[in-house]
Write a protein that holds these residues in place. Sequence first.
Motif, PDB file in Angstrom:
ATOM      1  N   GLU A 179      -2.266   1.901  -3.507  1.00 50.56           N
ATOM      2  CA  GLU A 179      -3.351   2.558  -2.776  1.00 50.56           C
ATOM      3  C   GLU A 179      -4.704   2.141  -3.328  1.00 50.56           C
ATOM      4  N   ALA A 216       2.415   4.643   3.842  1.00 48.23           N
ATOM      5  CA  ALA A 216       1.725   5.832   3.343  1.00 48.23           C
ATOM      6  C   ALA A 216       0.477   5.451   2.550  1.00 48.23           C
ATOM      7  N   SER A 235      -3.294   6.660   3.352  1.00 48.84           N
ATOM      8  CA  SER A 235      -4.069   7.379   2.347  1.00 48.84           C
ATOM      9  C   SER A 235      -5.345   6.635   1.966  1.00 48.84           C
ATOM     10  N   LYS A 294       6.825   9.337   5.117  1.00 51.05           N
ATOM     11  CA  LYS A 294       5.859   9.754   4.099  1.00 51.05           C
ATOM     12  C   LYS A 294       4.432   9.792   4.648  1.00 51.05           C
ATOM     13  N   VAL A 305       1.170  12.547   4.517  1.00 53.38           N
ATOM     14  CA  VAL A 305      -0.204  12.196   4.124  1.00 53.38           C
ATOM     15  C   VAL A 305      -1.187  12.648   5.195  1.00 53.38           C
ATOM     16  N   TRP A 345      -4.340  15.601   5.227  1.00 48.03           N
ATOM     17  CA  TRP A 345      -5.736  15.303   5.530  1.00 48.03           C
ATOM     18  C   TRP A 345      -6.212  15.996   6.791  1.00 48.03           C
TER      19      TRP A 345
END
Length: 335
Positions: A207, A265, A269, A311, A315, A319
């Motif tokens: 990420e 994911a 993210s 997944k 996430v 959010w």
Amino acid sequence: MSTDLFIKGMTYGWNSSRGSYRQPYAKESLQELRATGSEWIALSFYTFQNNVYSTEIPFDYGYTMTDRDIEHAVKEAKALGLKVCLKPVVNSKDGIWRAHIGFPEESGAEPYWDEWFRSYGNFLSHYAELAEELGCEMFCVGCEMVKTEAKHEHWIRLIERIRGIYSGPIVYNANHGSEERIKWFDHVDLIGTSAYYPVANKPGDSEEAMIANWLPVREKMASLHAKFGKPIIFMEIGCRSALGCATMPWDFTHTELPVSEGEQANFYSSVLKAFWDAPWFAGFFWWDWSVKLYDKEEAHLNVGFDIYGKKAEQVLKAWYAKPAREGLIGEEIEA
């Protein structure tokens, strides 16, 4: 348009057969979509012109969504409290990407452009009228039509025509990398793009690495907003849950790649962290949510764009549960 607008959206309806919007599974799918915290859908459907050089855009009852289909989907969405951006798209039956629809820039090409924009204007006007009648909260006048975008005056006249029919906000969906070449963005209400930026350096990237690669994209989008004074929205954004797809988020062909829920994911993210709090940013329409979902127990086997049961869905739910512009933005990604 105020930059206070923030869209928690998802694309719905793409690549569906005529009549599918009116099936029980479509209603169940919309309910699951709403459960992600999404507040909007981009209802996206398409018709075909025969090839990229055609000047006529026909309606074919064999595959094009009917007005009954669209009306049903809009009403079902609104019954769930979802707002709707109606997004009609033209593809080319020869299999060439719609970005290549157009004509050689040489002497004698202009009449062909005139004819195409006349037909495309008729196509859009039909759906703009439908969007107005159904109370759709937004209308998209084009998607990734790269070769047409240099026809500045044609697009201005087209948008003016649509404004005479549809009273809500209008967006155009550019393709990633082509946004800065469009000169007529001052004539739409929102600047949209398909943000399939390759932000992973390698398959299975972190990420943090993806966030670092979103930063120059964020700077470019901020400059685009500063130039035209319009909110920026990711009209399409996402990647498949397959290893390596964050290096090519647009990809839908390499179905042989192994499953990687983690990479998908991380893509979700990273872009949420990078853009959520930008005051000029108007939100997301993720690509995409199928009208007919797979069984949730099979999510771990699926390598498509859908996030249902994956997944990335968790996430996004986290959010989308937040108030807009109160995300967890670290100092390292502040503008």
